[in-house]
Design an enzyme around this catalytic site. Sequence first.
Site, PDB file in Angstrom:
ATOM      1  N   ASP A  43     -21.270 -26.095 -26.386  1.00  0.00           N
ATOM      2  CA  ASP A  43     -21.691 -25.128 -25.247  1.00  0.00           C
ATOM      3  C   ASP A  43     -21.166 -23.771 -25.968  1.00  0.00           C
ATOM      4  O   ASP A  43     -21.514 -22.674 -25.009  1.00  0.00           O
ATOM      5  CB  ASP A  43     -21.414 -25.415 -23.880  1.00  0.00           C
ATOM      6  CG  ASP A  43     -19.993 -25.851 -23.710  1.00  0.00           C
ATOM      7  OD1 ASP A  43     -19.236 -25.680 -24.694  1.00  0.00           O
ATOM      8  OD2 ASP A  43     -19.542 -25.856 -22.323  1.00  0.00           O
ATOM      9  N   SER A  44     -20.286 -23.711 -26.982  1.00  0.00           N
ATOM     10  CA  SER A  44     -19.875 -22.661 -27.627  1.00  0.00           C
ATOM     11  C   SER A  44     -21.135 -21.821 -28.028  1.00  0.00           C
ATOM     12  O   SER A  44     -21.348 -20.413 -28.205  1.00  0.00           O
ATOM     13  CB  SER A  44     -18.755 -22.992 -28.703  1.00  0.00           C
ATOM     14  OG  SER A  44     -19.325 -23.685 -29.345  1.00  0.00           O
ATOM     15  N   LYS A 111     -20.756 -35.001 -24.901  1.00  0.00           N
ATOM     16  CA  LYS A 111     -19.211 -34.673 -24.678  1.00  0.00           C
ATOM     17  C   LYS A 111     -19.171 -34.071 -23.517  1.00  0.00           C
ATOM     18  O   LYS A 111     -19.967 -33.268 -22.940  1.00  0.00           O
ATOM     19  CB  LYS A 111     -18.761 -33.670 -25.910  1.00  0.00           C
ATOM     20  CG  LYS A 111     -17.208 -33.129 -25.650  1.00  0.00           C
ATOM     21  CD  LYS A 111     -16.676 -32.624 -26.982  1.00  0.00           C
ATOM     22  CE  LYS A 111     -17.062 -31.174 -27.129  1.00  0.00           C
ATOM     23  NZ  LYS A 111     -16.719 -30.049 -26.447  1.00  0.00           N
ATOM     24  N   GLU A 180      -8.145 -30.081 -27.874  1.00  0.00           N
ATOM     25  CA  GLU A 180      -8.394 -28.546 -28.141  1.00  0.00           C
ATOM     26  C   GLU A 180      -6.785 -27.824 -27.699  1.00  0.00           C
ATOM     27  O   GLU A 180      -6.516 -27.785 -26.822  1.00  0.00           O
ATOM     28  CB  GLU A 180      -9.536 -28.013 -27.307  1.00  0.00           C
ATOM     29  CG  GLU A 180      -9.538 -26.389 -27.936  1.00  0.00           C
ATOM     30  CD  GLU A 180     -10.842 -25.883 -27.422  1.00  0.00           C
ATOM     31  OE1 GLU A 180     -11.854 -26.421 -27.018  1.00  0.00           O
ATOM     32  OE2 GLU A 180     -11.207 -24.723 -27.577  1.00  0.00           O
TER      33      GLU A 180
HETATM   34  O1  KIV Z   1     -18.259 -26.137 -27.744  1.00  0.00           O
HETATM   35  C1  KIV Z   1     -17.565 -26.190 -28.820  1.00  0.00           C
HETATM   36  O2  KIV Z   1     -17.995 -25.534 -29.690  1.00  0.00           O
HETATM   37  C2  KIV Z   1     -16.524 -27.103 -28.573  1.00  0.00           C
HETATM   38  C3  KIV Z   1     -15.632 -27.175 -29.703  1.00  0.00           C
HETATM   39  C4  KIV Z   1     -14.436 -26.064 -29.448  1.00  0.00           C
HETATM   40  C5  KIV Z   1     -14.836 -28.573 -29.916  1.00  0.00           C
HETATM   41  O3  KIV Z   1     -16.318 -27.669 -27.545  1.00  0.00           O
END
Ligand code: KIV
Length: 263
Positions: A43-44, A111, A180
């Site tokens: 979700d980044s 996730k 993280e």
């Molecule tokens: O959304 C993302 O990119 C993540 C990573 C930082 C593990 O959850």
Amino acid sequence: MKTIRDFAAAKVEHRKIVMVTTYDTWSARLLAAAPVDCLLVGDSAMMVMHGERDTLGATIELMVMHTKAVVRGAPEKFIVTDMPFLAARKGPAHALDCAAQLLRAGAHAVKLEGIRGHADVVSHLVESGIPVMGHLGLLPQSVHTVGGYTVQGRDPAAAARVREEAAMLEAAGAFAVVLECIPQDLARQITATLKIPTIGIGAGVNCDGQVLVLHDMLGLNPEFNPRFARRFVEGAETIGKGLERYAAAVRSGKFPAAKESYS
Ligand code: KIV
């Protein structure tokens, strides 16, 4: 990696798991040809692709769209997609509906951030046949509670809390967990205790694998310099040079050449 069994085998055989984020077809194509085990449609995407300050705006529709784009580019890779903000907090039925949409879009697993208060949701998804990767330590979806993107688990009570959460996730049936931004010694202890693999980002070298945001490791965002995000190539510089060459060639009349034109 083809299935979650490969994650378990990697841990037993001490093979490090390599995971990278991706959100679109062109970068997924590059990753399809790379020696990377697993892709994360994080979700980044909201921050990296859409320029937002946090990940909270990533809706299920957006995550489905990015997942489909990645699947088109890397149909053979194992793909994990982030469940959107609060998806786990509206109860097991809502979470199952979101996860079903992501798996129908082509993800192999979802996730989920955190575990406290929604361990039942993790078990419900797992028992419904949906592989779940956990995410502990710094939880970007809780940025407003945490007060920023800072290292977690530094004092003994906070470290004990993360250790406990890791055990809860494993008990709930998660097949792996992202750790993280926690101290490397805490990540080492958790990695040694859990049977499921740990995948670190800002959690030191002792995790069973590592994940980085593609744009960070390719140096595409030179203003973003967290301690943990090594740049494996100076992408922004390389691309910038290419753009300068293009602009100069257009302005000098050297592009397009005869061989790049139709007669
Ligand atoms: O959304 C993302 O990119 C993540 C990573 C930082 C593990 O959850």
